[in-house]
Design a protein around this motif. Structure first.
Motif, PDB file in Angstrom:
ATOM      1  N   HIS A   1      20.946  22.978 -18.836  1.00  0.00           N
ATOM      2  CA  HIS A   1      19.671  23.065 -18.121  1.00  0.00           C
ATOM      3  C   HIS A   1      18.592  23.630 -19.044  1.00  0.00           C
ATOM      4  CE1 HIS A   1      16.632  23.950 -15.124  1.00  0.00           C
ATOM      5  NE2 HIS A   1      16.645  25.218 -15.505  1.00  0.00           N
ATOM      6  N   ASP A   2      18.950  24.630 -19.835  1.00  0.00           N
ATOM      7  CA  ASP A   2      17.985  25.221 -20.770  1.00  0.00           C
ATOM      8  C   ASP A   2      17.572  24.212 -21.848  1.00  0.00           C
ATOM      9  OD1 ASP A   2      18.116  27.609 -19.407  1.00  0.00           O
ATOM     10  OD2 ASP A   2      19.644  28.478 -20.727  1.00  0.00           O
ATOM     11  N   ILE A   3      18.510  23.372 -22.268  1.00  0.00           N
ATOM     12  CA  ILE A   3      18.230  22.386 -23.323  1.00  0.00           C
ATOM     13  C   ILE A   3      17.376  21.233 -22.796  1.00  0.00           C
ATOM     14  CG2 ILE A   3      19.275  20.655 -24.862  1.00  0.00           C
ATOM     15  CD1 ILE A   3      21.707  22.509 -25.079  1.00  0.00           C
ATOM     16  N   THR A   4      17.685  20.779 -21.573  1.00  0.00           N
ATOM     17  CA  THR A   4      17.059  19.556 -21.057  1.00  0.00           C
ATOM     18  C   THR A   4      15.980  19.777 -20.010  1.00  0.00           C
ATOM     19  OG1 THR A   4      18.724  19.315 -19.306  1.00  0.00           O
ATOM     20  CG2 THR A   4      19.218  18.328 -21.451  1.00  0.00           C
ATOM     21  N   GLY A   5      16.032  20.898 -19.307  1.00  0.00           N
ATOM     22  CA  GLY A   5      15.077  21.127 -18.226  1.00  0.00           C
ATOM     23  C   GLY A   5      15.410  20.362 -16.959  1.00  0.00           C
ATOM     24  N   VAL A   6      16.563  19.693 -16.942  1.00  0.00           N
ATOM     25  CA  VAL A   6      16.994  18.911 -15.783  1.00  0.00           C
ATOM     26  C   VAL A   6      17.691  19.832 -14.786  1.00  0.00           C
ATOM     27  CG1 VAL A   6      18.463  16.984 -15.028  1.00  0.00           C
ATOM     28  CG2 VAL A   6      17.218  16.844 -17.195  1.00  0.00           C
ATOM     29  N   SER A   7      17.586  19.530 -13.504  1.00  0.00           N
ATOM     30  CA  SER A   7      18.189  20.366 -12.464  1.00  0.00           C
ATOM     31  C   SER A   7      19.714  20.369 -12.577  1.00  0.00           C
ATOM     32  CB  SER A   7      17.772  19.873 -11.080  1.00  0.00           C
ATOM     33  OG  SER A   7      18.373  18.618 -10.804  1.00  0.00           O
ATOM     34  N   VAL A   8      20.330  21.390 -12.033  1.00  0.00           N
ATOM     35  CA  VAL A   8      21.787  21.558 -12.116  1.00  0.00           C
ATOM     36  C   VAL A   8      22.520  20.381 -11.473  1.00  0.00           C
ATOM     37  CG1 VAL A   8      23.726  22.962 -11.323  1.00  0.00           C
ATOM     38  CG2 VAL A   8      21.682  24.074 -12.253  1.00  0.00           C
ATOM     39  N   ASN A   9      22.089  19.986 -10.286  1.00  0.00           N
ATOM     40  CA  ASN A   9      22.756  18.891  -9.582  1.00  0.00           C
ATOM     41  C   ASN A   9      22.633  17.576 -10.358  1.00  0.00           C
ATOM     42  OD1 ASN A   9      23.632  20.474  -7.432  1.00  0.00           O
ATOM     43  ND2 ASN A   9      21.768  20.115  -6.238  1.00  0.00           N
ATOM     44  N   ALA A  10      21.466  17.355 -10.943  1.00  0.00           N
ATOM     45  CA  ALA A  10      21.254  16.134 -11.729  1.00  0.00           C
ATOM     46  C   ALA A  10      22.142  16.133 -12.972  1.00  0.00           C
ATOM     47  CB  ALA A  10      19.788  16.005 -12.129  1.00  0.00           C
ATOM     48  N   ILE A  11      22.290  17.292 -13.602  1.00  0.00           N
ATOM     49  CA  ILE A  11      23.152  17.404 -14.788  1.00  0.00           C
ATOM     50  C   ILE A  11      24.594  17.059 -14.419  1.00  0.00           C
ATOM     51  CG2 ILE A  11      24.176  19.028 -16.429  1.00  0.00           C
ATOM     52  CD1 ILE A  11      21.475  20.450 -16.522  1.00  0.00           C
ATOM     53  N   LYS A  12      25.052  17.566 -13.287  1.00  0.00           N
ATOM     54  CA  LYS A  12      26.421  17.267 -12.834  1.00  0.00           C
ATOM     55  C   LYS A  12      26.612  15.766 -12.640  1.00  0.00           C
ATOM     56  CE  LYS A  12      27.233  21.740 -10.574  1.00  0.00           C
ATOM     57  NZ  LYS A  12      27.456  22.445  -9.274  1.00  0.00           N
ATOM     58  N   ASP A  13      25.599  15.119 -12.064  1.00  0.00           N
ATOM     59  CA  ASP A  13      25.676  13.667 -11.847  1.00  0.00           C
ATOM     60  C   ASP A  13      25.733  12.917 -13.178  1.00  0.00           C
ATOM     61  OD1 ASP A  13      25.573  14.052  -9.118  1.00  0.00           O
ATOM     62  OD2 ASP A  13      23.397  13.709  -8.985  1.00  0.00           O
ATOM     63  N   ARG A  14      24.905  13.353 -14.143  1.00  0.00           N
ATOM     64  CA  ARG A  14      24.871  12.676 -15.459  1.00  0.00           C
ATOM     65  C   ARG A  14      26.205  12.851 -16.183  1.00  0.00           C
ATOM     66  NH1 ARG A  14      21.185  11.952 -12.644  1.00  0.00           N
ATOM     67  NH2 ARG A  14      18.976  12.328 -13.050  1.00  0.00           N
ATOM     68  N   LEU A  15      26.759  14.058 -16.143  1.00  0.00           N
ATOM     69  CA  LEU A  15      28.027  14.324 -16.823  1.00  0.00           C
ATOM     70  C   LEU A  15      29.174  13.553 -16.175  1.00  0.00           C
ATOM     71  CD1 LEU A  15      27.825  18.190 -17.511  1.00  0.00           C
ATOM     72  CD2 LEU A  15      27.309  16.299 -19.067  1.00  0.00           C
ATOM     73  N   PHE A  16      29.123  13.405 -14.870  1.00  0.00           N
ATOM     74  CA  PHE A  16      30.170  12.660 -14.158  1.00  0.00           C
ATOM     75  C   PHE A  16      30.217  11.212 -14.643  1.00  0.00           C
ATOM     76  CE2 PHE A  16      31.478   9.940 -10.602  1.00  0.00           C
ATOM     77  CZ  PHE A  16      32.743  10.465 -10.344  1.00  0.00           C
ATOM     78  N   ILE A  17      29.048  10.595 -14.773  1.00  0.00           N
ATOM     79  CA  ILE A  17      28.973   9.202 -15.234  1.00  0.00           C
ATOM     80  C   ILE A  17      29.415   9.085 -16.684  1.00  0.00           C
ATOM     81  CG2 ILE A  17      27.390   7.293 -15.726  1.00  0.00           C
ATOM     82  CD1 ILE A  17      25.736   8.248 -13.311  1.00  0.00           C
ATOM     83  N   LEU A  18      28.922   9.988 -17.536  1.00  0.00           N
ATOM     84  CA  LEU A  18      29.262   9.949 -18.956  1.00  0.00           C
ATOM     85  C   LEU A  18      30.759  10.185 -19.183  1.00  0.00           C
ATOM     86  CD1 LEU A  18      26.207  11.932 -20.394  1.00  0.00           C
ATOM     87  CD2 LEU A  18      26.618   9.471 -20.578  1.00  0.00           C
ATOM     88  N   LYS A  19      31.340  11.063 -18.374  1.00  0.00           N
ATOM     89  CA  LYS A  19      32.773  11.341 -18.510  1.00  0.00           C
ATOM     90  C   LYS A  19      33.600  10.132 -18.100  1.00  0.00           C
ATOM     91  CE  LYS A  19      36.290  14.827 -17.448  1.00  0.00           C
ATOM     92  NZ  LYS A  19      36.566  16.118 -16.754  1.00  0.00           N
ATOM     93  N   ASN A  20      33.198   9.453 -17.037  1.00  0.00           N
ATOM     94  CA  ASN A  20      33.907   8.260 -16.584  1.00  0.00           C
ATOM     95  C   ASN A  20      33.855   7.143 -17.624  1.00  0.00           C
ATOM     96  OD1 ASN A  20      34.754   9.358 -14.179  1.00  0.00           O
ATOM     97  ND2 ASN A  20      33.090   8.494 -12.957  1.00  0.00           N
ATOM     98  N   MET A  21      32.778   7.122 -18.407  1.00  0.00           N
ATOM     99  CA  MET A  21      32.635   6.109 -19.453  1.00  0.00           C
ATOM    100  C   MET A  21      33.190   6.585 -20.796  1.00  0.00           C
ATOM    101  SD  MET A  21      28.848   4.540 -18.665  1.00  0.00           S
ATOM    102  CE  MET A  21      29.094   3.226 -19.860  1.00  0.00           C
ATOM    103  N   GLU A  22      33.770   7.792 -20.774  1.00  0.00           N
ATOM    104  CA  GLU A  22      34.349   8.395 -21.983  1.00  0.00           C
ATOM    105  C   GLU A  22      33.310   8.552 -23.088  1.00  0.00           C
ATOM    106  OE1 GLU A  22      37.776   6.120 -23.108  1.00  0.00           O
ATOM    107  OE2 GLU A  22      38.941   6.718 -21.348  1.00  0.00           O
ATOM    108  N   LEU A  23      32.099   8.951 -22.685  1.00  0.00           N
ATOM    109  CA  LEU A  23      31.012   9.166 -23.642  1.00  0.00           C
ATOM    110  C   LEU A  23      30.771  10.647 -23.918  1.00  0.00           C
ATOM    111  CD1 LEU A  23      28.462   6.450 -22.422  1.00  0.00           C
ATOM    112  CD2 LEU A  23      29.977   6.371 -24.424  1.00  0.00           C
ATOM    113  N   ILE A  24      31.555  11.516 -23.271  1.00  0.00           N
ATOM    114  CA  ILE A  24      31.536  12.944 -23.581  1.00  0.00           C
ATOM    115  C   ILE A  24      32.975  13.440 -23.646  1.00  0.00           C
ATOM    116  CG2 ILE A  24      29.264  13.478 -22.602  1.00  0.00           C
ATOM    117  CD1 ILE A  24      30.698  14.446 -20.070  1.00  0.00           C
ATOM    118  N   GLU A  25      33.154  14.541 -24.370  1.00  0.00           N
ATOM    119  CA  GLU A  25      34.501  15.093 -24.510  1.00  0.00           C
ATOM    120  C   GLU A  25      34.410  16.593 -24.759  1.00  0.00           C
ATOM    121  OE1 GLU A  25      38.516  14.549 -27.312  1.00  0.00           O
ATOM    122  OE2 GLU A  25      36.644  13.501 -27.803  1.00  0.00           O
ATOM    123  N   GLU A  26      35.253  17.343 -24.082  1.00  0.00           N
ATOM    124  CA  GLU A  26      35.338  18.795 -24.304  1.00  0.00           C
ATOM    125  C   GLU A  26      36.348  19.054 -25.419  1.00  0.00           C
ATOM    126  OE1 GLU A  26      34.726  21.176 -20.293  1.00  0.00           O
ATOM    127  OE2 GLU A  26      36.056  19.448 -19.956  1.00  0.00           O
TER     128      GLU A  26
END
Length: 245
Positions: free
Chosen positions: A45-70
């Motif tokens: 949120h500090d990096i992007t300025g996007v709301s918490v709920n919106a960030i969760k939605d974006r990460l959910f999509i990116l994770k399903n597409m295997e575009l992010i990894e912990e």
């Protein structure tokens, strides 16, 4: 920026994916090696300025597409994976523009920039639609006036594969079609066209038919099939045509 063509194709009628990819591109541009160390929702949120709920939605999509990894010890680091292919023809180049935030808006500068990236991605879908029309025109002309037997054979195969007709007729691209194809409202389509023209991604060519109103008493009847009249002429507006730049 370069993005895999397959990802671009998945963006049609999928506004949430466009938002997620825009989010990823922003984070990748504002972090070292596309890694958010000791990550958390609040840090994003500090990096992007996007709301918490919106960030969760974006990460959910990116994770399903295997575009992010912990990764890392206890999976404390979040890696935003590459969006482009090492094979050049499988990528589409996304132009980068100098962004100036609007201080009159409530939305913070970072969130505005992400929205600008999202609009660029949407505009590129319009560019791709026009490029496909250009390709169809090229193949039809190549089939009719080939320079060699090989060129004719390739053109015939391509035309048969995509169902191109014998003659190319450019009827333009209506806002209604654009809205249905890309997945947005007609009002948003108009905004995206203005954005694409302003950023010099495409050139808009107005498609207006002009006729002389021979007899004024017939003008009212003729206007049923036309858009408006002006100085003894009647006009019909058709869908705008576009040219890629």
């Amino acid at each position: 920026m370069k993005i895999k063509r397959i990802i671009i194709n998945q963006m049609y009628r999928n506004s949430q994916l466009r938002k997620a990819i825009a989010f990823s591109l922003f984070v990748k541009a504002h972090t070292r090696n596309s890694i958010v160390k000791n990550w958390s929702i609040n840090k994003l949120h500090d990096i992007t300025g996007v709301s918490v709920n919106a960030i969760k939605d974006r990460l959910f999509i990116l994770k399903n597409m295997e575009l992010i990894e912990e990764t890392g010890l206890d999976y404390k680091h979040l890696v935003f994976k590459s969006l482009h292919s090492h094979t050049a023809h499988r990528n589409i180049v996304i132009p980068e523009f100098t962004f100036q935030p609007n201080t009159n808006l409530k939305k913070n500068a970072y969130a505005q920039e992400i929205k600008n990236i999202e609009n660029t991605l949407t505009a590129m879908l319009l560019v791709e639609i026009q490029r496909r029309k250009n390709f169809a025109k090229q193949m039809i002309q190549q089939r009719q006036e080939p320079c060699s037997k090989k060129e004719y054979t390739e053109a015939v195969k391509t035309c048969n594969r995509f169902g191109y007709g014998k003659k190319f007729i450019d009827k333009g691209i209506s806002y209604k079609y654009m809205a249905a194809k890309i997945g947005m409202s007609v009002c948003k389509s108009i905004q995206i066209v203005k954005f694409a023209v302003k950023c010099k991604l495409i050139k808009k060519i107005r498609n207006i038919c002009k006729r002389i109103a021979i007899c004024s008493k017939y003008t009212e009847d003729m206007l049923v099939n036309y858009t408006y009249s002006y100085r003894n002429h009647i006009y019909k507006n058709y869908a705008n045509k576009y040219a890629t730049i």
